[in-house]
Every structure is written in C-alpha cells, then in structure tokens.
Motif scaffolding. Structure first.
Motif, PDB file in Angstrom:
ATOM      1  N   ARG A  49       0.939  -1.304   0.077  1.00 31.50           N
ATOM      2  CA  ARG A  49      -0.008  -0.058   0.092  1.00 31.50           C
ATOM      3  C   ARG A  49       0.683   1.325   0.045  1.00 31.50           C
ATOM      4  NH1 ARG A  49      -3.594  -2.269   4.987  1.00 31.50           N
ATOM      5  NH2 ARG A  49      -1.444  -2.545   5.547  1.00 31.50           N
ATOM      6  N   ALA A  50       1.766   1.274   0.906  1.00 28.04           N
ATOM      7  CA  ALA A  50       2.811   2.463   0.700  1.00 28.04           C
ATOM      8  C   ALA A  50       3.338   2.590  -0.561  1.00 28.04           C
ATOM      9  CB  ALA A  50       3.751   2.389   1.712  1.00 28.04           C
ATOM     10  N   SER A  51       3.714   1.615  -1.203  1.00 27.43           N
ATOM     11  CA  SER A  51       4.187   1.833  -2.563  1.00 27.43           C
ATOM     12  C   SER A  51       3.168   2.200  -3.673  1.00 27.43           C
ATOM     13  CB  SER A  51       4.937   0.579  -3.142  1.00 27.43           C
ATOM     14  OG  SER A  51       6.147   0.129  -2.357  1.00 27.43           O
ATOM     15  N   LEU A  52       1.980   1.848  -3.358  1.00 27.43           N
ATOM     16  CA  LEU A  52       0.839   2.133  -4.390  1.00 27.43           C
ATOM     17  C   LEU A  52       0.746   3.813  -4.291  1.00 27.43           C
ATOM     18  CD1 LEU A  52      -1.787  -0.404  -4.285  1.00 27.43           C
ATOM     19  CD2 LEU A  52      -0.707   0.349  -6.326  1.00 27.43           C
ATOM     20  N   VAL A  53       0.932   4.187  -2.882  1.00 27.30           N
ATOM     21  CA  VAL A  53       0.705   5.569  -2.575  1.00 27.30           C
ATOM     22  C   VAL A  53       1.685   6.260  -3.354  1.00 27.30           C
ATOM     23  CG1 VAL A  53       0.461   7.291  -0.735  1.00 27.30           C
ATOM     24  CG2 VAL A  53      -0.822   5.244  -0.548  1.00 27.30           C
ATOM     25  N   MET A  54       2.956   5.822  -3.081  1.00 23.99           N
ATOM     26  CA  MET A  54       4.067   6.496  -3.760  1.00 23.99           C
ATOM     27  C   MET A  54       3.865   6.811  -5.390  1.00 23.99           C
ATOM     28  SD  MET A  54       8.125   5.057  -3.385  1.00 23.99           S
ATOM     29  CE  MET A  54       9.375   5.933  -4.436  1.00 23.99           C
ATOM     30  N   VAL A  55       3.537   5.609  -5.975  1.00 24.68           N
ATOM     31  CA  VAL A  55       3.366   5.795  -7.347  1.00 24.68           C
ATOM     32  C   VAL A  55       2.225   6.822  -7.496  1.00 24.68           C
ATOM     33  CG1 VAL A  55       2.184   4.515  -9.270  1.00 24.68           C
ATOM     34  CG2 VAL A  55       4.115   3.410  -7.977  1.00 24.68           C
ATOM     35  N   ALA A  56       1.182   6.747  -6.864  1.00 21.85           N
ATOM     36  CA  ALA A  56       0.201   7.866  -7.012  1.00 21.85           C
ATOM     37  C   ALA A  56       0.616   9.293  -6.868  1.00 21.85           C
ATOM     38  CB  ALA A  56      -1.149   7.640  -6.003  1.00 21.85           C
ATOM     39  N   VAL A  57       1.440   9.685  -5.832  1.00 16.05           N
ATOM     40  CA  VAL A  57       1.955  10.929  -5.550  1.00 16.05           C
ATOM     41  C   VAL A  57       2.929  11.127  -6.743  1.00 16.05           C
ATOM     42  CG1 VAL A  57       3.630  12.075  -4.074  1.00 16.05           C
ATOM     43  CG2 VAL A  57       1.779  10.656  -3.185  1.00 16.05           C
ATOM     44  N   GLU A  58       3.781  10.135  -7.242  1.00 13.58           N
ATOM     45  CA  GLU A  58       4.901  10.543  -8.035  1.00 13.58           C
ATOM     46  C   GLU A  58       4.058  10.817  -9.610  1.00 13.58           C
ATOM     47  OE1 GLU A  58       8.082   7.475  -6.968  1.00 13.58           O
ATOM     48  OE2 GLU A  58       6.731   6.725  -8.214  1.00 13.58           O
ATOM     49  N   THR A  59       2.836  10.355  -9.762  1.00 11.41           N
ATOM     50  CA  THR A  59       2.157  10.531 -11.215  1.00 11.41           C
ATOM     51  C   THR A  59       1.500  11.869 -11.154  1.00 11.41           C
ATOM     52  OG1 THR A  59       1.700   8.190 -11.033  1.00 11.41           O
ATOM     53  CG2 THR A  59       0.383   9.577 -12.611  1.00 11.41           C
ATOM     54  N   GLY A 202      13.290  13.268 -11.191  1.00 12.82           N
ATOM     55  CA  GLY A 202      14.102  13.520  -9.718  1.00 12.82           C
ATOM     56  C   GLY A 202      13.126  14.091  -8.693  1.00 12.82           C
ATOM     57  N   LEU A 203      12.317  15.049  -9.242  1.00 11.73           N
ATOM     58  CA  LEU A 203      11.431  15.630  -8.287  1.00 11.73           C
ATOM     59  C   LEU A 203      10.375  14.665  -8.111  1.00 11.73           C
ATOM     60  CD1 LEU A 203      11.011  19.109 -10.421  1.00 11.73           C
ATOM     61  CD2 LEU A 203      12.072  18.635  -8.049  1.00 11.73           C
ATOM     62  N   ALA A 204       9.896  14.100  -8.809  1.00 11.40           N
ATOM     63  CA  ALA A 204       8.558  13.145  -8.871  1.00 11.40           C
ATOM     64  C   ALA A 204       9.070  11.884  -7.768  1.00 11.40           C
ATOM     65  CB  ALA A 204       8.056  12.404 -10.202  1.00 11.40           C
ATOM     66  N   VAL A 205      10.139  11.355  -7.928  1.00  8.88           N
ATOM     67  CA  VAL A 205      10.859  10.214  -7.110  1.00  8.88           C
ATOM     68  C   VAL A 205      10.776  10.994  -5.578  1.00  8.88           C
ATOM     69  CG1 VAL A 205      12.677   8.891  -6.370  1.00  8.88           C
ATOM     70  CG2 VAL A 205      11.923   9.252  -8.992  1.00  8.88           C
ATOM     71  N   ALA A 206      11.371  12.102  -5.651  1.00  7.38           N
ATOM     72  CA  ALA A 206      11.494  12.784  -4.148  1.00  7.38           C
ATOM     73  C   ALA A 206      10.244  12.966  -3.635  1.00  7.38           C
ATOM     74  CB  ALA A 206      12.251  14.087  -4.354  1.00  7.38           C
ATOM     75  N   ALA A 207       9.123  13.337  -4.343  1.00  8.56           N
ATOM     76  CA  ALA A 207       7.903  13.660  -3.595  1.00  8.56           C
ATOM     77  C   ALA A 207       7.349  12.295  -3.364  1.00  8.56           C
ATOM     78  CB  ALA A 207       6.965  14.140  -4.747  1.00  8.56           C
ATOM     79  N   GLY A 208       7.449  11.310  -3.857  1.00  4.43           N
ATOM     80  CA  GLY A 208       6.983  10.030  -3.898  1.00  4.43           C
ATOM     81  C   GLY A 208       7.719   9.499  -2.487  1.00  4.43           C
ATOM     82  N   LEU A 209       9.074   9.591  -2.332  1.00  7.56           N
ATOM     83  CA  LEU A 209       9.479   9.140  -1.143  1.00  7.56           C
ATOM     84  C   LEU A 209       9.520   9.611   0.046  1.00  7.56           C
ATOM     85  CD1 LEU A 209      13.444   8.610  -2.550  1.00  7.56           C
ATOM     86  CD2 LEU A 209      11.871   6.707  -1.805  1.00  7.56           C
ATOM     87  N   LEU A 210       9.096  11.161   0.024  1.00 10.88           N
ATOM     88  CA  LEU A 210       8.774  11.922   1.119  1.00 10.88           C
ATOM     89  C   LEU A 210       7.628  11.483   1.583  1.00 10.88           C
ATOM     90  CD1 LEU A 210       9.811  15.422   0.123  1.00 10.88           C
ATOM     91  CD2 LEU A 210      10.629  14.045   1.925  1.00 10.88           C
ATOM     92  N   VAL A 211       6.512  10.909   0.610  1.00  7.38           N
ATOM     93  CA  VAL A 211       5.194  10.524   1.359  1.00  7.38           C
ATOM     94  C   VAL A 211       5.567   9.164   1.717  1.00  7.38           C
ATOM     95  CG1 VAL A 211       2.844  10.011   0.667  1.00  7.38           C
ATOM     96  CG2 VAL A 211       3.871  11.885  -0.145  1.00  7.38           C
ATOM     97  N   PHE A 212       6.239   8.366   1.010  1.00 12.18           N
ATOM     98  CA  PHE A 212       6.585   6.884   1.271  1.00 12.18           C
ATOM     99  C   PHE A 212       6.994   7.083   2.789  1.00 12.18           C
ATOM    100  CE2 PHE A 212       9.028   3.212   1.693  1.00 12.18           C
ATOM    101  CZ  PHE A 212       8.385   2.193   1.085  1.00 12.18           C
ATOM    102  N   GLY A 213       8.085   7.797   3.183  1.00 14.86           N
ATOM    103  CA  GLY A 213       8.615   7.778   4.616  1.00 14.86           C
ATOM    104  C   GLY A 213       7.518   8.160   5.706  1.00 14.86           C
ATOM    105  N   MET A 214       6.387   8.401   5.164  1.00 20.23           N
ATOM    106  CA  MET A 214       5.151   8.443   6.375  1.00 20.23           C
ATOM    107  C   MET A 214       4.792   7.041   6.846  1.00 20.23           C
ATOM    108  SD  MET A 214       3.420  11.686   4.814  1.00 20.23           S
ATOM    109  CE  MET A 214       2.041  11.787   6.013  1.00 20.23           C
ATOM    110  N   PHE A 215       4.997   6.000   6.018  1.00 15.72           N
ATOM    111  CA  PHE A 215       4.404   4.890   6.248  1.00 15.72           C
ATOM    112  C   PHE A 215       5.457   3.774   6.444  1.00 15.72           C
ATOM    113  CE2 PHE A 215       1.566   7.185   3.417  1.00 15.72           C
ATOM    114  CZ  PHE A 215       0.620   7.393   4.363  1.00 15.72           C
ATOM    115  N   ASP A 216       6.583   4.010   6.155  1.00 14.29           N
ATOM    116  CA  ASP A 216       8.008   2.939   6.253  1.00 14.29           C
ATOM    117  C   ASP A 216       9.205   3.543   6.271  1.00 14.29           C
ATOM    118  OD1 ASP A 216       8.755   0.481   6.143  1.00 14.29           O
ATOM    119  OD2 ASP A 216       7.085  -0.210   4.892  1.00 14.29           O
ATOM    120  N   THR A 217      10.096   2.941   6.401  1.00 13.47           N
ATOM    121  CA  THR A 217      11.384   3.422   6.529  1.00 13.47           C
ATOM    122  C   THR A 217      12.318   2.652   5.408  1.00 13.47           C
ATOM    123  OG1 THR A 217      11.365   3.545   8.907  1.00 13.47           O
ATOM    124  CG2 THR A 217      13.625   3.575   8.085  1.00 13.47           C
TER     125      THR A 217
END
Length: 217
Positions: A49-59, A202-217
């Motif tokens: 689920r965290a990765s799905l949210v990450m993909v959504a944020v990146e898109t 890079g900007l998209a990946v960074a945005a996804g990682l910042l949100v992913f970090g809220m649910f995992d490490t």
C-alpha cells in the motif's frame, strides 16, 4: 525487513520511465510508457500500500510539473484514471486499500501501535534521541515489538537522532529540491532534453519518497 523492497524499487523506477516517455516525441515514447505501466502493475500486484501511494504521488507530481502543457497533462491524467480502474479491479487490491479505513486491525493497526510507542519514547528524549541504530534496543521499553524500524522514517530519525536531525534533513531536502525545480524547464518537456527529463523524474521520485517515508523506513 526487506519484504517490500521489490515493489519499492519498482515504485522508484516508475516515474523515471514515465518522465522519459513524456520527454520524447518519437515512437519510442510508447515503449517507455509501456515500461512505466508494467512497473505500476507490478507494484499493484505486490499489494504494497505504501508503494501504491508512492506511485500515485509521483504521477500527480509529474502531472503538476507539466501543467503548462495541457495536452500532455490531460494524457497523463487520463492514463492515471484508466490505470487506477485496472488496478482496483485486480483481485485483492481493493481489499488491501479498504483495510486502510479500519486502522484498528491488521498491519495498519500494528503501525499505529508502533507510532504511539515511538512518540512516547521521543517525549523522553526529543532533542538528542537515543543514538543511531538504537531503536531495536529501546523498543521493548515502550512495549513495542523488536523491529528494525518504527515504520515511519521521520519518527525513526527523531527517536534515534533527535528533532534537530529531522529539521536538518527536511531543510536540506527542501533546499536541494528547490534548486532542481528552479532549473527545471516545463516548456522544454518533449524536446528530448535528457537533463530536463532527469530533473522531472528526480522531483517526482523525491515527492514519492517523502510520502512513502510516512508509512515505512
């Protein structure tokens, strides 16, 4: 601890493939777009689920970056809509997402319990933390399972290194992303400028990682 590493890698590669596709004007853009679609499907089938949210944020980040090009922006949003429908129709995916609405059970409930325990530890030493790599040692004191992480990157940083470390990290990240964003040229998307494409990815990946970090490490 590495159970979701494959879907995390796929989620990180997804915006790179999509940015390349958006940045090209030849027939190869469809091949890169197809690769991005396959990566998104792979993330969905992993049920992370965290990765799905990450993909959504990146898109959504990519769509926002090319908002001044209505044609490409509408295309990416249309693909997101169709992709979301396909993903939600996959067996088990909808059940995993619906489980987020019931945080008292399953892994969502476990994460909430971990976060509450970590917050209690942070309250005892908010500025200095307990030292790098100390979480697995101090977790039992708060009644937590001895995991290698609290499933939240930001809490992990604070509990081990203190609030100043988190502020330094966020400040440095914002500064770096600001410089990349100022160098990004939206009008040149589609000109096969690989540097501009890398900035966009890079900007998209960074945005996804910042949100992913809220649910995992």
């Amino acid at each position: 601890q590495y159970g979701h590493l494959p879907d995390f890698i796929m989620a990180g590669m997804f915006p790179v493939m999509l940015a390349i596709a958006l940045n090209r004007n030849d027939r190869w853009r469809w091949a890169w777009g197809g690769a991005a679609a396959l990566l998104a499907m792979g993330v969905a089938l992993s049920y992370g689920r965290a990765s799905l949210v990450m993909v959504a944020v990146e898109t959504l980040t990519l769509a926002w970056l090319i908002r001044h090009q209505p044609g490409r922006c509408r295309l990416i949003l249309s693909l997101v809509f169709l992709g979301a429908i396909v993903i939600l129709l996959m067996p088990g995916v909808m059940a995993r997402l619906v489980s987020l609405a019931n945080p008292g059970q399953g892994t969502a409930g476990y994460r909430l319990q971990q976060w509450r325990g970590v917050m209690s530890l942070i309250a005892q030493s908010p500025f200095l933390g307990y030292g790098p790599g100390s979480f697995s040692t101090i977790a039992p004191a708060a009644g937590l399972r001895v995991d290698v992480c609290p499933h939240n990157f930001y809490l992990h940083v604070v509990v081990e290194c203190g609030l100043p470390a988190l502020f330094i990290f966020l400040g440095g990240t914002c500064y770096a992303l600001g410089r990349v964003y100022r160098a990004f040229e939206p009008a040149r998307v589609g000109d096969c400028d690989y540097r501009n494409g890398l900035r966009m990815a890079g900007l998209a990946v960074a945005a996804g990682l910042l949100v992913f970090g809220m649910f995992d490490t």
